[in-house]
Design an enzyme around this catalytic site. Structure first.
Site, PDB file in Angstrom:
ATOM      1  CG  HIS A 103      14.763 -52.005  37.078  1.00 37.53           C
ATOM      2  ND1 HIS A 103      15.396 -52.166  38.295  1.00 37.53           N
ATOM      3  CD2 HIS A 103      14.041 -50.860  37.192  1.00 37.53           C
ATOM      4  CE1 HIS A 103      15.064 -51.181  39.100  1.00 37.53           C
ATOM      5  NE2 HIS A 103      14.237 -50.363  38.465  1.00 37.53           N
ATOM      6  CG  ASP A 120      19.513 -52.120  43.433  1.00 38.58           C
ATOM      7  OD1 ASP A 120      20.398 -51.244  43.343  1.00 38.58           O
ATOM      8  OD2 ASP A 120      19.611 -53.120  44.175  1.00 38.58           O
TER       9      ASP A 120
END
Length: 497
Positions: free
Chosen positions: A467, A471
């Site tokens: 992350h 995204d």
């Protein structure tokens, strides 16, 4: 003037007499010292000569040097400092020749077969099975047959142009990229005997060093019609063309039976081999902030298509599963979302986009979890991927996966559904940034567009991504594109190159 000359002559004569006297005394002293030493007189006893006390001198003897070479464990690359001896192929007293297999070792990255550098007789094995050997330490002693050898072979770097295959030329070749060839004299001789240019061989050793395995793999690729070794592994021969397959049918690997432990008694087992590398990898993975994305895919059309492709593949001697299609579809989707085929540098300041799609396949082997990868998926056909997957599965079952098979991955898939289960939470393999876990295919009822119930083959997929640079929207779009390729396999034709 005559007086001065006479004095100089007399002085010279006196000096010569003193020198002669000293030489005579030294010879007499040496004779006495030797005599006393031979007769057992010596040690703390001193001999007096003239007015001086002299210490007797002792003779020292030494045996002739035996031509026994210590074969040391060389650096096999990838930062490996220790290995475990899995099996000895020789015993003390056995006669060996160059390139004969000595033993098989297991590092925390791969299984490697060590070959002899010398012709001679094995005098001593320094380690037993399951013992840990250190890089740079003696592995085995070999008594050579009267030929002087250096303890370690030097890697030479030189360059050449031309096509004449001579041994000296093989120490002076350059690769197509212009860098200097790294190879030992033994490897160069093997290449010369098989009339192979080292510049045409891709080295898998440290810093691109060409190993004996690279030469033999290149020879196999030439036997299968490849004009030059391009880095892809040769596909296994078909049963119809393989003499071994003609003699004996293929057998399924025997399941590994674990020895039951006594009830009520604890025991300790060291972490080694593939378990050790899994500990290191998963410890590094803890530093990555994972996020998950899950979906289900209707693969009914793919199931029907595989039935036809399976028959074609069998005629080519290839075992065809769904996995090559999953891998190719992932590569096509990665072309549209290259951030998922990247890595982050050590300082977490830059994203490194990888040009090659080296897709790793998680495998459950007798040595534990391994993730070999298929190189350059973007440039291979589905049948080529199936052949390469067959090769990796065979090596994994035998515990023979090499370092080149286990390193360099850029993206991974785990077919957990082949064992069982639908959803999973896969852990990213550093330095990669994404991984997918594929569940088992189930036949379930589904409604079609007209509201009628039909039989559908449904498969679940679970994605994990880093992350820090990936995204949720990017991961979802990638998954949707991959899903489209699998639900409509013919659409892949549009993007194939």
């Amino acid at each position: 003037m005559a007086t001065i000359s006479t004095r100089l002559v007399n002085s010279s004569i006196r000096k010569l007499r003193l020198i002669a006297y000293g030489v005579a005394k030294c010879r007499q002293y040496q004779t006495l010292s030797a005599t006393n030493h031979i007769c057992g007189i010596g040690g703390e006893r001193k001999q007096k000569f003239g007015q001086k006390t002299l210490q007797p001198r002792y003779f020292r003897t030494s045996t002739a040097l035996e031509d026994v070479m210590q074969f040391k464990l060389s650096d096999i690359g990838e930062g490996i400092r220790e290995v475990i001896i899995k099996e000895w192929y020789v015993s003390e007293g056995d006669k060996v020749a160059q390139f004969d297999s000595i033993c098989e070792v297991q590092s925390d990255k791969a299984s490697v077969t060590i070959t002899s550098r010398y012709d001679g007789i094995v005098k001593k094995l320094h380690y037993g099975v399951d013992e840990t050997a250190l890089v740079g330490e003696a592995l085995v002693d070999i008594e050579t047959e009267g030929t002087s050898h250096k303890q370690e072979e030097d890697v030479e770097e030189v360059d050449i142009s031309g096509n004449e295959l001579r041994l000296e030329d093989h120490s002076m070749q350059m690769t197509k990229s212009g860098r200097k060839v790294l190879a030992t004299p033994a490897v160069r001789r093997l290449a010369m005997e098989n009339k192979i240019h080292l510049k045409d061989v891709e080295g898998t050793g440290k810093d691109g060093r060409i190993l004996k395995e690279d030469i033999t793999r290149h020879i196999e690729s030439l036997d299968h019609g490849d004009s030059a070794f391009t880095g892809k592994q040769a596909a296994p021969p078909s049963p119809a063309s393989s003499p071994q397959a003609a003699r004996a049918p293929a057998t399924t690997p025997t399941p590994v039976l674990r020895t039951p432990t006594p009830v009520g008694k604890d025991y300790t087992q060291p972490i080694k081999g593939m378990q050790k590398v899994m500990v290191k990898t998963m410890s590094a993975a803890l530093k990555i902030p994972h996020f998950g994305y899950y979906d289900e895919i209707d693969v009914t059309t793919l199931v029907n298509l595989r039935k036809d492709l399976k028959k074609v593949a069998e005629k080519r001697g290839i075992k065809f599963s769904y996995m090559p299609v999953f891998i190719k579809a992932a590569s096509l989707a990665l072309s549209q979302f290259p951030v998922l085929n990247s890595s982050i540098d050590d300082k977490v300041e830059n994203i490194i986009f990888k040009a090659s799609h080296n897709i790793g396949i998680a495998m459950d082997t007798g040595d534990g979890l391994t993730v070999p990868n298929i190189k350059n998926v973007q440039s291979q056909s589905i049948f080529e991927l199936a052949a390469e997957l067959n090769r990796l599965q065979q090596l994994g079952s035998a515990g023979k996966l090499g370092t080149s098979d286990l390193t360099g991955g850029t993206f991974s898939l785990s077919n957990i559904g082949s064992i069982g289960g639908t959803y999973a939470r896969p852990v990213i393999v550093p330095p990669e940034v994404a991984i997918g876990a594929i569940g088992r295919i189930q036949a379930v009822p589904r409604f079609d567009r007209d509201g009628n119930v039909r039989k559908a083959h449904i498969m679940q997929v679970s994605w994990s991504a880093d992350h820090r640079i990936v995204d949720g929207a990017t991961m979802a779009r990638f998954s949707n594109l991959w899903k489209m390729y699998l639900e409509n396999p013919t659409t892949m034709i549009l993007d194939l190159k």
